[in-house]
Design a protein around this motif. Structure first.
Motif, short mmCIF file in Angstrom:
data_model
loop_
_atom_site.label_atom_id
_atom_site.label_comp_id
_atom_site.label_asym_id
_atom_site.label_seq_id
_atom_site.Cartn_x
_atom_site.Cartn_y
_atom_site.Cartn_z
N THR A 214 -19.34 19.82 14.34
CA THR A 214 -18.11 19.95 15.15
C THR A 214 -17.06 20.76 14.39
N ALA A 215 -16.97 20.49 13.09
CA ALA A 215 -16.01 21.22 12.27
C ALA A 215 -16.36 22.71 12.26
N LEU A 216 -17.65 23.00 12.16
CA LEU A 216 -18.09 24.41 12.19
C LEU A 216 -17.71 25.07 13.53
N VAL A 217 -17.99 24.33 14.61
CA VAL A 217 -17.69 24.87 15.94
C VAL A 217 -16.20 25.16 16.06
N LEU A 218 -15.38 24.18 15.68
CA LEU A 218 -13.93 24.36 15.81
C LEU A 218 -13.44 25.48 14.89
N GLY A 219 -14.05 25.57 13.69
CA GLY A 219 -13.67 26.62 12.74
C GLY A 219 -13.96 28.00 13.30
N SER A 222 -11.70 28.87 16.18
CA SER A 222 -10.39 29.27 15.66
C SER A 222 -10.43 30.70 15.12
N ALA A 223 -11.52 31.00 14.37
CA ALA A 223 -11.65 32.35 13.81
C ALA A 223 -11.74 33.38 14.93
N LYS A 225 -10.55 33.11 17.92
CA LYS A 225 -9.24 33.23 18.58
C LYS A 225 -8.32 34.15 17.78
N ARG A 226 -8.47 34.11 16.44
CA ARG A 226 -7.63 34.97 15.59
C ARG A 226 -8.07 36.42 15.64
N GLY A 227 -9.17 36.67 16.34
CA GLY A 227 -9.60 38.04 16.54
C GLY A 227 -10.73 38.50 15.64
N ARG A 228 -11.37 37.56 14.94
CA ARG A 228 -12.47 37.94 14.08
C ARG A 228 -13.66 38.37 14.92
N GLU A 229 -14.29 39.45 14.54
CA GLU A 229 -15.44 39.97 15.27
C GLU A 229 -16.66 39.11 14.93
N LEU A 230 -17.32 38.60 15.94
CA LEU A 230 -18.51 37.78 15.70
C LEU A 230 -19.72 38.50 16.27
N TYR A 231 -20.66 38.81 15.36
CA TYR A 231 -21.86 39.49 15.85
C TYR A 231 -22.85 38.45 16.40
N ILE A 232 -23.29 38.67 17.60
CA ILE A 232 -24.30 37.80 18.21
C ILE A 232 -25.47 38.69 18.60
N ARG A 233 -26.66 38.29 18.15
CA ARG A 233 -27.81 39.15 18.45
C ARG A 233 -28.04 39.18 19.96
N PRO A 234 -28.40 40.34 20.49
CA PRO A 234 -28.56 40.44 21.95
C PRO A 234 -29.79 39.68 22.44
N LEU A 235 -29.67 39.12 23.64
CA LEU A 235 -30.81 38.45 24.28
C LEU A 235 -31.24 39.28 25.48
N PRO A 412 -14.46 34.88 23.21
CA PRO A 412 -14.51 34.58 21.78
C PRO A 412 -14.76 33.11 21.49
N LYS A 413 -14.12 32.25 22.27
CA LYS A 413 -14.26 30.81 22.02
C LYS A 413 -15.72 30.37 22.16
N LEU A 414 -16.37 30.89 23.19
CA LEU A 414 -17.77 30.50 23.42
C LEU A 414 -18.69 31.12 22.39
N LEU A 415 -18.39 32.35 22.02
CA LEU A 415 -19.21 33.01 21.00
C LEU A 415 -19.09 32.29 19.66
N GLY A 416 -17.91 31.70 19.41
CA GLY A 416 -17.71 30.93 18.19
C GLY A 416 -18.68 29.77 18.09
N THR A 417 -18.96 29.13 19.22
CA THR A 417 -19.90 28.00 19.19
C THR A 417 -21.31 28.47 18.85
N LEU A 418 -21.65 29.67 19.31
CA LEU A 418 -22.99 30.21 18.98
C LEU A 418 -23.11 30.46 17.49
#
Lengths: 454, 207
Positions: A214-219, A222-223, A225-235, A412-418
């Protein structure tokens, strides 16, 4: 001449015990957990018995991490168990005071020799249980070499095996032999059961990892939301959604969305609602026809609301029709027949199978394949994944089903959980390697870290 | 408020269920049984009514519009009516001979027929999957053949085929299954968290 090494326990009722034990050997008392009454006298000299060393150090404690109504009995094995005379066959467990009931409330009475038990709690149907001191219930028996017995009773006051909380019980353990010998332990100290507030084992093995996750998800949220680019491999399966909807629009044929056979509270079904919402919005934008046959009436109600809202969000509420999402039946293969019929009659251009599936997965997917539909499937049922893989164009494997909504939304919020999921998987792999190395090197402390007990 | 209220309800219920899982006490179990086990059947009964209304409306619309194969909708409605009427208390209720007859001589044969289609579909799907078009497909083909023939008497090869099949099932196959199961477990927690915390609210109609 009779050999009498334990005169204190020889009594007429000992004969009853011997007969009962003999019945046990003959299989006449098949249900070893069935309770019967046994009185253990102080002294007598009627029946013979072959003396064996009794179990010692009988200890009773409340069973941990439960709702109460359970006591754990432990003892030190007889010295004739596996050694000495080596003739122990089983251990029989007895409990006092004897429990009689359930009796109707109006039979409750009090007296010098009877105790009446009734719980102050009123959450369950009430019944009266009479506690008769100095009489013993025979609870069951365990084979030789066993030094533990779990006296797990029912919690319902009207259940036959009800074991009251907050009531002191004592236990004895009798070592028995095939020839009728027995050695009776001393009575244990009184102990009573109670329910626990926290399941420590679950907290250790599930609670702490869930908190970390949960802490990882929230972290990561938050990241993000601050605008950090999160790479997610394409499906590939997700990438094909737009293409599949576009194809249906070009062909002027409907899109079929199957939510599976799951209950409305299955997480896979919940994940499917979220994907349905995004698919329905795109379908509404493209003005394509959507068909959602449902297996469960509750699922249908939720899906109707989801699709209605998606059409509203797409700015086309007038395009939404109640009959897009409809109930078929809750009979598995009748549902399959109806959906297959829809596919073949309506010549659906695109079929989505997302949710919980069982044996019908291949029947649906093969029919869709034969009908020439482009098919996107996803399920968390491991046994059905191969069927979807061979019969569908794109398959979301396991967790990808849960990730699909985030992929489609690109929020971004949903991608953070991934991202948090990926980190958690990395931690799992690290723990597994740690455990593997520990087990290979026989580090018992490492192995004990992974030993779960619930 | 229209969207906030469902989110609050979901949050409160979700958090309760999380805590309930770690509280084994009898009172916690009681609340769980009341909240999680007693309510769904009650909601289900009402939803089933909606379901039947939906089925009737869709079928009636097809009939009135003379949609393609609209005759099947008549059969659907007749079947629904026949089962309901046969199950009415005046005709013996749910255990009446008429209900049993419909189950035994109509429902069961139809269900068995649909289920038996699976064997043909497995054959056609297997043919498609096992075509050795690439190295991976060839490995799949070889593995499948080994697993399929593991119970066949193959003379001196019986033992080695059986051992190889067991290895395929218990090592690479099981490893892949466990990997999927771990991923599914994390996905379940993640999805539940997203829904409980209101991060995922697309099903409520807000992107």
């Amino acid at each position: 001449m009779r050999k009498r090494t334990r005169p204190a326990i020889l009594h007429s009722t000992t004969l009853v015990l011997l007969i009962a034990l003999s019945m046990g050997w003959l299989g006449l008392g098949a249900d070893v957990r069935a309770q019967s009454t046994t009185e253990i006298p102080e002294s007598s000299a009627v029946a013979p018995a072959i003396a064996v060393a009794p179990p010692t150090e009988v200890r009773v404690q409340d069973a941990p991490n439960d709702h109460g109504h359970a006591l754990t009995v432990r003892w030190k094995l007889s010295t004739d168990d596996g050694q000495g005379q080596n003739n122990i066959l089983a251990y029989r467990i007895l409990r006092t005071p004897k429990l009689v009931g359930p009796l109707p409330m109006d039979s409750a009475k009090s007296g010098t020799d009877l105790q009446v038990f009734s719980s102050p709690e009123t959450i369950y149907e009430e019944a009266v249980w009479r506690l008769i001191p100095d009489q013993w219930d025979t609870l069951g028996q365990v084979p030789l070499g066993t030094s533990k017995y779990e006296n797990r009773g029912g919690k319902q006051r009207d259940a036959k095996d009800f074991l009251p909380d907050a009531t002191p019980f004592q236990y004895k353990v009798i070592a028995t032999t095939a020839a009728g010998g027995m050695g009776i332990s001393e009575a244990s100290a009184p102990a009573q059961s109670s329910g626990q507030i926290v399941h420590t084992s679950k907290l250790q093995f599930i609670g702490i990892p869930v908190v970390i996750f949960t802490a990882l998800v929230l972290g990561f949220i938050s990241a993000a939301k601050r605008g950090r680019e999160l790479y997610i491999r394409p499906l590939a399966g997700i990438g094909a959604v737009d293409e599949a909807i576009g194809r249906a629009t070009e062909m002027n044929r409907p899109i079929l969305y199957v939510l599976g056979l799951g209950a409305p509270d299955d997480i896979a079904t919940i994940a499917s609602y979220t994907i349905l919402s995004r698919v329905a919005k795109k379908v509404a934008e493209h003005r394509t026809e959507l068909l959602v046959p449902c297996y469960d009436a509750v699922v249908m109600s939720i899906a109707q609301e989801t699709v209605r809202q998606a059409y509203l969000d797409a700015g086309r509420p007038d395009e939404y029709k109640e009959d897009m999402v409809y109930y078929v039946t809750q009979e598995q293969f009748a549902y399959v027949a109806a959906v297959n019929g829809t596919m073949l009659r309506r010549q659906t251009a695109t079929n989505f199978y997302l949710g919980v599936f069982y044996a019908e997965s291949l029947i649906l997917a093969e029919t869709g394949s034969l009908a020439g539909s482009i098919q996107i499937s996803g399920t968390d049922r491991v046994t059905q994944i191969p069927f979807f893989i061979v019969a569908c164009d794109y398959t979301l494997i396991g967790e990808e089903l849960y990730a699909a909504s985030a992929y489609l939304g690109r929020e971004p919020k949903l991608l953070g959980t991934l991202k948090a999921q990926d980190w958690a998987k990395g931690m799992f792999i690290a723990f597994m390697i740690f455990g593997l190395v520990g087990a290979a090197l026989q580090w018992n402390w490492v192995v004990s870290l992974f030993r779960m007990s619930f | 408020m229209k969207r906030q209220l469902p989110l609050i309800i979901i949050f409160v219920c979700g958090i309760f269920m999380v805590f309930q899982y770690f509280i084994p006490h009898e009172n916690s179990e009681f609340i769980y049984e009341f909240a999680a086990l007693d309510w769904p059947p009650i909601i289900g009964v009402f939803a089933l009514t909606l379901g039947i209304i939906s089925l009737v409306r869709v079928s009636a619309t097809k009939i009135s519009k003379r949609d393609e194969d609209w005759q099947y909708s008549i059969v659907t409605l007749l079947g629904l009516a026949a089962m309901i009427i046969a199950g009415l208390p005046w005709f013996g209720g749910q255990t009446s001979p008429a209900v049993k007859w419909q189950f035994d001589f109509i429902m069961r044969p139809i269900i068995a027929t649909i289920f038996s289609l699976l064997s043909f579909f497995i054959a056609s799907a297997a043919y498609r999957a096992f075509r050795a078009r690439s190295v991976l497909a060839s490995i799949l083909l070889i593995s499948a053949v080994i697993v399929m023939i593991r119970f066949m008497p193959l003379g001196p090869f019986t033992d080695i085929v059986s051992r190889t099949a067991d290895w395929v099932l218990n090592v690479p196959n099981l490893a892949a299954k466990r990997a999927i199961i771990i991923g599914v477990g994390l996905g379940i927690i993640s999805t539940a968290l997203k829904v409980v915390l209101g991060v995922e609210r697309s099903y409520l109609g807000r992107d």
